[in-house]
Design a protein around this motif. Structure first.
Motif: not given
Length: 592
Positions: A580-592
């Motif tokens: 299952v692949v979900r397109v998301t940018g959440l991880a990048a924001r959490l590490n920003d």
């Protein structure tokens, strides 16, 4: 043929609702290009499909098939020049309200979902940075030893409890039966003990889960874990009495508002609780997790429990997995995560406890989780795993009685006591991947009803298990709740559902229930958050995009004592190759 016209010929292309967004943008500005209108429709479809955004570099992930996609660079340039698309200069910069679309890092968002990601990341980073006053380690040492006796408990559970004393944000993750609930019970006792020994009032604690069923199971498991501590040396019974006896859905905790997507509790009116614990966090979607995190007070703790290898939420996002990818694991020296703000805020439990001695699930669950098709098939075909049986090439779970499926439901139909009947309902469950089709939930529920109640079964009949599919606060029934219909002895049917805590079962008129359906068979998604003594997993006869290793893993780990897997080796192998692949940018924001 324009891109929009081509997409309309695709089986899994934009819906009418998605098309309407692109059409509206063109009506408001006739200069809107076909590429922009099509991208808007696809961004809407992406949310429906569980993604947070459209990946313009890989649109075939959303709409497979032969489509002449624009080159990613050209498409992004067309979007960047559109009046409808904003391009924030930083990941934490709010996007303007007058533009419905946001282009960021090649991802095209509906503005609202980009803002959910941005706000959630900001809130979680804020909680992770919050410093909790360190308790006196000398005063708590005897409590820790009583809760986690040396050599008699999992050291990772003790690590999680100690971490909760120091952190306002904590994730406790692990596979089936690794002791997440036991860990949380003792963690909460430790927090109460720390307050008592410091002369403070006990913390106000909220327990919640995404569904009513999961909340009920969470509360029951916690009560059982606390009872095992009662009378233990070094444990003050008053500490146990200070803990909540029940749990609620996340929606009820936040306080729903009629005809509104907003809740009573939010950043401006936060929850009064000092500690908020949420079980089955993998089921919480992006909007709900954002609203939950924002409703937690700045000086409170948020503890998330879950298994990141399970199916993600039905709605947009794969929030728990994204968060876990940024935290590392305290137990392994925080390995596997960049040095971001959330690093060191997770403990991953590994020792298995839950399954009965009659079920040897761990080797199969590990192979499924890793997508190792050959190993999983060898384990299933070998027949050496206790409690697990492979019905290879079986497409009809009701053939020859389905290893006791029909007999179980006939036994249920002979029961007249509501409490005993409710206790029987979750002993056996038929799980499927799809709602439609010959091996889908609807068809199988109809067939079981015909076998039990005749060729034209009524909408409700004696012995019929029921699954609530829509929350009803008026009834106190929630999506995922399971009950049973019983004849009251006077020719009248009554639908019985579990009471809260130790209360007696609650009766309802079947015709007055909120949206519901038969529960002989249910989709794996609907079963998430539940456990059953015996699970029969029926795979479809042909492959389907819904099938994935996460779906198979979630289904298999619902079983406590016995697991049946029915289907072809080809379908199983193909499913295990699909992740299952979900397109998301959440991880990048959490590490920003």
């Amino acid at each position: 043929m324009s891109l929009l016209e081509a997409l309309r010929t695709c089986e899994q292309g934009p819906r009418t609702l998605d098309d309407a967004l692109g059409a509206t943008l063109r009506r408001l500005d006739p200069g809107t290009s076909d590429e922009v209108a099509a991208a808007a429709a696809l961004a809407s479809l992406a949310v429906h499909a569980g993604h947070a955004a459209l990946d313009t570099a890989d649109p075939a992930l959303l709409v497979p098939g032969r489509v002449a996609w624009p080159a990613a660079r050209d498409w992004q340039q067309a979007l960047a020049s559109s009046r409808w698309v904003s391009r924030p200069g930083a990941l934490d910069e709010p996007s303007p309200e007058d533009r419905p679309l946001v282009l960021e890092g090649g991802l095209l968002y509906l503005r609202r979902y980009r803002e959910y990601e941005r706000r959630l990341a900001a809130r979680l980073r804020g909680l992770a940075a919050a410093a909790s006053p360190a308790p006196d380690p000398g005063a708590l040492a005897p409590v820790l030893e009583a809760l986690f006796p040396p050599g008699g408990s999992d050291p990772l559970q003790a690590l999680a409890a100690r971490s909760a004393l120091e952190r306002a944000l904590l994730l406790v993750t692990g596979g089936p039966g690794t002791g997440k609930t036991t860990t949380i019970a003792r963690l909460l006792v430790l927090l109460v003990a720390a307050a008592a020994l410091a002369g403070r009032e006990p913390p106000r604690i909220a327990l919640a889960a995404p569904t009513g069923r999961a909340a009920e199971r969470m509360a029951g498991s916690l009560r059982a874990a606390l009872e095992r501590l009662r009378g233990a040396p070094g444990i003050d019974p008053a500490w146990l009495d200070a803990l909540p006896a029940g749990a609620s859905t996340v929606h009820r905790l936040l306080g729903t508002r009629r005809d509104s997507t907003r809740f009573h509790h939010d950043a401006d009116n936060p929850l009064r609780h000092d500690v908020v614990v949420v079980d089955e966090a993998s089921m919480v979607d992006l909007p709900l997790m954002c609203k939950l995190a924002e409703a937690v007070r700045d000086d409170a703790r948020l503890v998330l429990l879950g298994d990141p290898d399970q199916l993600p939420s039905v709605e947009a996002g794969d929030v728990l997995a994204a968060i876990c990818s940024t935290t590392g694991d305290l137990a392994t020296g925080e390995a596997g995560a960049p040095a971001g703000p959330l690093r060191g805020h997770r403990v991953h439990l590994q020792r298995g406890y839950r399954q009965a001695g009659s079920l040897e699930l761990a080797p199969l669950a590990n192979a499924i989780r890793a997508g190792e098709a050959d190993a999983a098939l060898a384990l299933l075909r070998g027949g050496e795993l206790d409690g697990i049986r492979f019905h290879e090439d079986t497409t009809d779970p009701l053939a020859r009685g389905g290893d006791g499926l029909l007999e179980h439901w006939r036994t249920l139909a002979r029961e007249t006591d509501p409490a005993r009947a409710l206790g029987m309902v979750d002993r056996v469950r038929l799980l499927v991947a799809l709602r439609q089709g010959p091996q889908g939930a609807q068809a199988l529920n109809t067939r079981v009803a015909e076998r039990l109640a005749g060729p034209r079964p009524p909408a409700h009949f004696h012995g019929q298990p029921l699954l609530v599919t829509r929350n009803s606060y008026r009834h106190g029934l929630f999506n995922g709740d399971v009950g049973v219909c019983l004849d009251d002895g006077n020719g009248r049917l009554v639908a019985w559902f579990p009471g809260s805590r130790a209360d007696a079962p609650r009766p309802f008129q079947p015709g007055a229930l909120p949206d519901h359906e038969s529960a002989f068979a249910m989709t794996v998604h609907k079963a998430q958050g539940s456990e059953f003594d015996e699970v029969w997993l029926q795979l479809p006869a042909v492959d389907n995009r819904v099938l994935s290793r996460e779906l198979l893993y979630t289904a298999a780990t619902r079983a406590r004592r016995r697991l049946h897997v029915a289907g072809s080796a080809q379908v199983l192998s193909t499913a295990l190759q699909r992740h299952v692949v979900r397109v998301t940018g959440l991880a990048a924001r959490l590490n920003d």
